[in-house]
Design a protein around this motif. Structure first.
Motif, PDB file in Angstrom:
ATOM      1  N   ARG A  38     -11.248   3.326  -1.068  1.00  0.00           N
ATOM      2  CA  ARG A  38     -11.062   4.550  -1.829  1.00  0.00           C
ATOM      3  C   ARG A  38     -12.287   4.817  -2.695  1.00  0.00           C
ATOM      4  O   ARG A  38     -13.020   3.892  -3.052  1.00  0.00           O
ATOM      5  N   VAL A  48      -9.669  -1.579  -0.812  1.00  0.00           N
ATOM      6  CA  VAL A  48      -8.260  -1.525  -1.195  1.00  0.00           C
ATOM      7  C   VAL A  48      -7.454  -2.587  -0.450  1.00  0.00           C
ATOM      8  O   VAL A  48      -6.781  -3.412  -1.055  1.00  0.00           O
ATOM      9  N   SER A  63      -6.269  -4.886  -7.874  1.00  0.00           N
ATOM     10  CA  SER A  63      -5.730  -3.693  -8.523  1.00  0.00           C
ATOM     11  C   SER A  63      -4.533  -3.097  -7.790  1.00  0.00           C
ATOM     12  O   SER A  63      -3.774  -2.322  -8.385  1.00  0.00           O
ATOM     13  N   VAL A  64      -4.353  -3.440  -6.521  1.00  0.00           N
ATOM     14  CA  VAL A  64      -3.239  -2.857  -5.760  1.00  0.00           C
ATOM     15  C   VAL A  64      -2.257  -3.905  -5.265  1.00  0.00           C
ATOM     16  O   VAL A  64      -1.191  -3.554  -4.740  1.00  0.00           O
ATOM     17  N   PHE A  68       0.728  -2.010  -2.993  1.00  0.00           N
ATOM     18  CA  PHE A  68       0.340  -1.411  -1.722  1.00  0.00           C
ATOM     19  C   PHE A  68       0.586  -2.394  -0.589  1.00  0.00           C
ATOM     20  O   PHE A  68       0.464  -3.612  -0.767  1.00  0.00           O
ATOM     21  N   MET A  83       1.906   3.021  -0.443  1.00  0.00           N
ATOM     22  CA  MET A  83       1.484   2.919  -1.839  1.00  0.00           C
ATOM     23  C   MET A  83       2.666   3.217  -2.750  1.00  0.00           C
ATOM     24  O   MET A  83       3.225   4.321  -2.705  1.00  0.00           O
ATOM     25  N   LEU A  86       2.528   4.289  -8.091  1.00  0.00           N
ATOM     26  CA  LEU A  86       1.198   4.877  -8.260  1.00  0.00           C
ATOM     27  C   LEU A  86       0.940   5.255  -9.708  1.00  0.00           C
ATOM     28  O   LEU A  86       1.865   5.647 -10.445  1.00  0.00           O
ATOM     29  N   ASP A  90      -5.095   5.405  -9.517  1.00  0.00           N
ATOM     30  CA  ASP A  90      -5.151   5.360  -8.056  1.00  0.00           C
ATOM     31  C   ASP A  90      -5.684   6.653  -7.449  1.00  0.00           C
ATOM     32  O   ASP A  90      -5.859   6.727  -6.230  1.00  0.00           O
ATOM     33  N   TYR A  94      -9.080   8.439  -0.068  1.00  0.00           N
ATOM     34  CA  TYR A  94      -8.807   7.197   0.642  1.00  0.00           C
ATOM     35  C   TYR A  94      -9.332   7.290   2.076  1.00  0.00           C
ATOM     36  O   TYR A  94      -9.082   8.276   2.777  1.00  0.00           O
TER      37      TYR A  94
END
Length: 127
Positions: A38, A48, A63-64, A68, A83, A86, A90, A94
């Motif tokens: 992203r 990601v 971070s995800v 995710f 995802m 959110l 974010d 993407y």
């Protein structure tokens, strides 16, 4: 050569969910390790999630992680990014990417190692 087309982006409120799709044509997606990246305005493209050819190996950025999920459907020749939870952080364009590899379990988090890229889909999370 494979062509990748992302879809599923849009505007969602914080706490909501979206599922991005990356449809492949020209080659079977099962021959590629796949990743999602992203890029937010004014920032560099960041990793990601990634999955191996088999789908048996996956990796997420810190971070995800836990929010995710990357998955692949060989029958539909498509890779997904589910995802959840959110946040405005974010918000980004993407991109999905594919890497040629003979290894069924190889994946990479490095953007420069991917061979093919989609055009991107915008995800905007409002507060």
């Amino acid at each position: 050569q494979v062509q990748l087309v992302e879809s599923g982006g849009g505007l969602v409120q914080a706490g909501g969910s979206l599922r991005l799709s990356c449809a492949a044509s020209g080659r079977l997606i099962s021959t590629y390790a796949m990743g999602w990246f992203r890029q937010a305005p004014g920032k560099e493209r960041e990793f990601v999630a990634a999955t191996s050819r088999s789908g048996g190996s996956t990796y997420y950025s810190d971070s995800v992680k836990g929010r995710f999920t990357i998955s692949r459907d060989s029958a539909k020749n498509t890779v997904y990014l589910q995802m959840n939870s959110l946040t405005p952080v974010d918000t980004a364009v993407y991109y999905c990417a594919g890497k040629n590899t003979y290894s069924s379990e190889y994946y990479t988090t490095r953007a420069r190692e991917y061979d093919y890229w989609g055009q991107g889909t915008q995800v905007t999370v409002s507060s």
